[in-house]
Design a protein around this motif. Structure first.
Motif, PDB file in Angstrom:
ATOM      1  N   PHE A  31       0.958  -1.268   0.177  1.00 36.13           N
ATOM      2  CA  PHE A  31       0.048  -0.030  -0.041  1.00 36.13           C
ATOM      3  C   PHE A  31       0.812   1.081  -0.004  1.00 36.13           C
ATOM      4  N   ASP A  32       0.965   1.954  -1.198  1.00 33.18           N
ATOM      5  CA  ASP A  32       1.979   3.041  -1.541  1.00 33.18           C
ATOM      6  C   ASP A  32       1.367   4.437  -1.045  1.00 33.18           C
ATOM      7  N   GLU A  33       2.388   5.025  -0.312  1.00 37.74           N
ATOM      8  CA  GLU A  33       1.760   6.581  -0.172  1.00 37.74           C
ATOM      9  C   GLU A  33       0.775   6.391   0.832  1.00 37.74           C
ATOM     10  N   PHE A  34       0.685   5.642   1.982  1.00 36.69           N
ATOM     11  CA  PHE A  34      -0.008   5.182   2.792  1.00 36.69           C
ATOM     12  C   PHE A  34      -0.726   6.210   3.573  1.00 36.69           C
ATOM     13  N   ASN A  35       0.319   7.239   4.129  1.00 41.16           N
ATOM     14  CA  ASN A  35      -0.136   8.624   5.023  1.00 41.16           C
ATOM     15  C   ASN A  35      -0.743   9.324   4.391  1.00 41.16           C
ATOM     16  N   ARG A  36      -1.177   9.311   3.033  1.00 45.13           N
ATOM     17  CA  ARG A  36      -1.841  10.361   2.383  1.00 45.13           C
ATOM     18  C   ARG A  36      -3.488   9.978   2.586  1.00 45.13           C
ATOM     19  N   ILE A  37      -3.923   8.806   3.052  1.00 43.28           N
ATOM     20  CA  ILE A  37      -5.267   8.437   3.304  1.00 43.28           C
ATOM     21  C   ILE A  37      -5.567   9.313   4.465  1.00 43.28           C
ATOM     22  N   THR A  38      -6.806   9.682   4.574  1.00 39.62           N
ATOM     23  CA  THR A  38      -7.323  10.503   5.808  1.00 39.62           C
ATOM     24  C   THR A  38      -7.504   9.608   6.995  1.00 39.62           C
ATOM     25  N   VAL A  39      -7.323  10.464   8.109  1.00 44.37           N
ATOM     26  CA  VAL A  39      -7.222   9.794   9.497  1.00 44.37           C
ATOM     27  C   VAL A  39      -8.332   8.756   9.632  1.00 44.37           C
ATOM     28  N   GLU A  40      -9.755   9.147   9.400  1.00 38.03           N
ATOM     29  CA  GLU A  40     -10.935   8.379   9.583  1.00 38.03           C
ATOM     30  C   GLU A  40     -10.586   7.056   9.010  1.00 38.03           C
ATOM     31  N   VAL A  41     -10.166   7.263   7.507  1.00 34.98           N
ATOM     32  CA  VAL A  41     -10.061   6.143   6.905  1.00 34.98           C
ATOM     33  C   VAL A  41      -8.906   5.047   7.541  1.00 34.98           C
ATOM     34  N   LEU A  42      -8.037   5.522   7.944  1.00 32.53           N
ATOM     35  CA  LEU A  42      -6.949   4.768   8.910  1.00 32.53           C
ATOM     36  C   LEU A  42      -7.302   4.058   9.864  1.00 32.53           C
ATOM     37  N   GLY A 102       6.262  13.204   6.706  1.00 30.89           N
ATOM     38  CA  GLY A 102       6.494  14.640   6.951  1.00 30.89           C
ATOM     39  C   GLY A 102       6.499  15.529   5.895  1.00 30.89           C
ATOM     40  N   TYR A 103       5.838  15.201   4.685  1.00 28.42           N
ATOM     41  CA  TYR A 103       5.502  16.153   3.536  1.00 28.42           C
ATOM     42  C   TYR A 103       4.073  16.787   3.891  1.00 28.42           C
ATOM     43  N   ALA A 104       3.908  18.070   3.101  1.00 31.52           N
ATOM     44  CA  ALA A 104       2.737  18.533   3.066  1.00 31.52           C
ATOM     45  C   ALA A 104       1.603  17.728   2.504  1.00 31.52           C
ATOM     46  N   GLY A 105       0.309  17.668   2.982  1.00 30.33           N
ATOM     47  CA  GLY A 105      -0.817  16.845   2.528  1.00 30.33           C
ATOM     48  C   GLY A 105      -0.645  15.260   3.086  1.00 30.33           C
ATOM     49  N   ARG A 106       0.032  15.096   4.116  1.00 35.87           N
ATOM     50  CA  ARG A 106       0.222  13.656   4.694  1.00 35.87           C
ATOM     51  C   ARG A 106      -0.127  13.676   6.386  1.00 35.87           C
ATOM     52  N   ALA A 107      -0.726  12.590   6.540  1.00 34.06           N
ATOM     53  CA  ALA A 107      -1.240  12.322   7.905  1.00 34.06           C
ATOM     54  C   ALA A 107      -0.169  11.647   8.614  1.00 34.06           C
ATOM     55  N   GLU A 108      -0.225  11.880   9.994  1.00 30.41           N
ATOM     56  CA  GLU A 108       0.682  11.000  10.856  1.00 30.41           C
ATOM     57  C   GLU A 108      -0.340   9.844  11.147  1.00 30.41           C
ATOM     58  N   LEU A 109       0.379   8.567  11.036  1.00 26.43           N
ATOM     59  CA  LEU A 109      -0.379   7.502  11.283  1.00 26.43           C
ATOM     60  C   LEU A 109      -0.814   7.233  12.793  1.00 26.43           C
ATOM     61  N   PRO A 110      -2.040   6.942  12.962  1.00 30.97           N
ATOM     62  CA  PRO A 110      -2.531   6.710  14.488  1.00 30.97           C
ATOM     63  C   PRO A 110      -2.046   5.508  15.129  1.00 30.97           C
ATOM     64  N   GLU A 111      -1.564   5.856  16.538  1.00 29.43           N
ATOM     65  CA  GLU A 111      -1.049   4.940  17.268  1.00 29.43           C
ATOM     66  C   GLU A 111      -1.512   3.302  17.104  1.00 29.43           C
ATOM     67  N   ASN A 112      -2.871   3.200  17.303  1.00 34.66           N
ATOM     68  CA  ASN A 112      -3.293   1.939  17.161  1.00 34.66           C
ATOM     69  C   ASN A 112      -3.129   1.398  15.654  1.00 34.66           C
ATOM     70  N   LEU A 113      -2.706   2.022  14.790  1.00 36.20           N
ATOM     71  CA  LEU A 113      -2.136   1.445  13.540  1.00 36.20           C
ATOM     72  C   LEU A 113      -0.492   1.109  13.383  1.00 36.20           C
ATOM     73  N   LYS A 114       0.028   2.090  14.228  1.00 36.94           N
ATOM     74  CA  LYS A 114       1.358   1.946  14.169  1.00 36.94           C
ATOM     75  C   LYS A 114       1.802   0.629  14.814  1.00 36.94           C
ATOM     76  N   VAL A 115       1.068   0.325  15.799  1.00 37.14           N
ATOM     77  CA  VAL A 115       1.454  -0.626  16.622  1.00 37.14           C
ATOM     78  C   VAL A 115       1.227  -2.002  15.911  1.00 37.14           C
ATOM     79  N   LEU A 116       0.480  -2.212  14.962  1.00 39.79           N
ATOM     80  CA  LEU A 116       0.118  -3.480  14.148  1.00 39.79           C
ATOM     81  C   LEU A 116       1.305  -3.682  13.111  1.00 39.79           C
ATOM     82  N   PHE A 117       2.037  -2.407  12.626  1.00 32.84           N
ATOM     83  CA  PHE A 117       3.182  -2.775  11.956  1.00 32.84           C
ATOM     84  C   PHE A 117       4.574  -2.757  12.498  1.00 32.84           C
ATOM     85  N   ARG A 118       5.442  -3.387  11.636  1.00 31.55           N
ATOM     86  CA  ARG A 118       6.757  -3.528  12.227  1.00 31.55           C
ATOM     87  C   ARG A 118       7.566  -2.211  11.280  1.00 31.55           C
ATOM     88  N   PRO A 119       8.113  -1.243  11.686  1.00 33.99           N
ATOM     89  CA  PRO A 119       8.818  -0.142  11.119  1.00 33.99           C
ATOM     90  C   PRO A 119      10.166  -0.689  10.563  1.00 33.99           C
TER      91      PRO A 119
END
Length: 392
Positions: free
Chosen positions: A7-18, A61-78
């Motif tokens: 899933f490319d450019e993932f943090n351009r999805i709105t927070v509600e969808v995330l 950190g680009y314009a038009g990009r959201a921070e991933l919510p914590e509950n989603l960050k936890v599910l992925f390994r960076p």
């Protein structure tokens, strides 16, 4: 199916969808932990294979990009990406393009780009990264196959010089040419010129009642060379520096050469993002097509071998241009919210006509070829002469 998805450019999805995605991913992970073969996914029973893998890629950190919510960050390994070893990549690609002296040439290539990064001025449109390296290597391979008798050093020097000069600002040019002559001493390879094509360009300029000045013709030839390698091109320059006339003259040249070109131009800033790419009505799930998606589909379905250009003449901002990332890179696909995927055909080109790249992100700059038109390239004589010729 147990397939892998990226899933490319993932943090351009709105927070509600995330947050919805977080629930979905959690339900899959829980089912894997419990070794289930069937599980309840958002109210539907579906089969599960444990080989499933999902990967998200994003630029932080680009314009038009959201921070991933914590509950989603936890599910992925960076996983942080390391800087690529450009010299090794360059050497391998040179071998693939048929060069024998790949080790010494790759060292010179990367040394030049490192020195350019340090010694040239900091311009928004300069890019000395991996994509820039790759496109020059493709040019070098084409030149080598077209002139097999020429020594490899000369072939690479010609590719490095002729492909980078179009984007270098006037003040940096002596420094750049000095670096090349230091790395390739006592080499002076003439430009590869197609005199018949240059003659056709001059005829086209005269047809459009423009002055066929040497610098102007040169820019048109450079645009043609860049379009041969890249399917996306930024024509950058101040207002009145002949950006529009450059592509119009090339277009007229193609018409005179009976190549049957077509183009459509639009200003992406004249409409909203939804009007540009289309939108799904959240309540009725009805899809409303966008301006750009319509143009792109029509161009892709247009019969004929001639060049097909989409001209985007308007200021760049990350909100609309970042949606073109997969169109401008090697994927060459526009993915719409309706699940439709429109592929860029080999004849299709995107040409952006802009005054600067101040608001463009590095991801955008690296994806396109750049033709920079210096303010002093044409001077004022040509404008005055053309105006006088319109007088009775």
């Amino acid at each position: 199916t147990g397939a892998w998805g990226c899933f490319d450019e993932f943090n351009r999805i709105t927070v509600e969808v995330l947050s919805v995605i977080a629930v979905q991913v959690k339900s899959i992970q829980d089912a894997i932990k419990e070794n289930k073969t069937n599980f309840n996914f958002m109210g539907v029973m579906i089969a599960l294979r444990a080989t499933i893998g999902y990967f998200v890629t994003m630029n932080p950190g680009y314009a038009g990009r959201a921070e991933l919510p914590e509950n989603l960050k936890v599910l992925f390994r960076p996983c942080a990406m390391c800087v690529p070893d450009l010299r090794l990549i360059c050497e391998i690609m040179l071998v693939a393009e048929g060069f024998l002296e790949s080790t010494s040439l790759s060292r010179k290539f990367i040394t030049l780009y490192n020195l350019c990064k340090e010694l040239l001025s900091k311009q928004d449109h300069y890019d000395w990264g991996l994509r820039a390296v790759k496109s020059v290597l493709v040019v070098a391979g084409t030149l080598k196959r077209g002139d097999r008798e020429r020594p490899e050093e000369q072939v690479l020097m010609r590719a490095l010089r002729d492909f980078n000069v179009p984007k270098i600002v006037f003040d940096d040019l002596p420094v750049f040419l000095g670096l090349i002559s230091d790395l390739f001493p006592n080499l002076d390879v003439p430009r590869k010129r197609d005199l018949d094509f240059e003659k056709a360009v001059k005829h086209a300029a005269c047809d459009l009642k423009l002055q066929p000045e040497e610098n102007f013709i040169m820019k048109i030839v450079q645009l043609e060379e860049i379009l041969f390698v890249r399917h996306s091109v930024f024509i950058v320059g101040d207002a009145g520096s002949s950006k529009t006339q450059t592509w119009k003259t090339l277009f007229r040249t193609y018409q005179n050469l009976k190549k049957k070109p077509t183009y459509t131009d639009l200003n992406p800033k004249a409409v909203t993002n939804d009007e540009l790419y289309g939108i799904i009505n959240p309540s009725t799930r009805e899809w409303k097509d966008g301006l750009f998606s319509c143009i792109m589909r029509d161009m892709a379905n247009l019969p004929g071998e001639g060049p097909k250009w989409i001209l985007l003449d308007g200021d760049i901002d990350p909100m609309w241009i970042e949606s073109l990332n997969t169109v401008m890179d090697d994927n060459k696909i526009l993915t719409l919210a309706s699940n439709e995927r429109i592929a860029v055909t080999p004849e299709m080109k995107l040409i952006f006509e802009i005054s600067n790249l101040k608001t463009a992100t590095p991801a955008t700059v690296s994806r396109a070829g750049i033709l920079y038109i210096n303010p002093g390239d044409l001077g004022w004589n040509a404008y005055v002469t053309s105006w006088i010729e319109t007088r009775e």
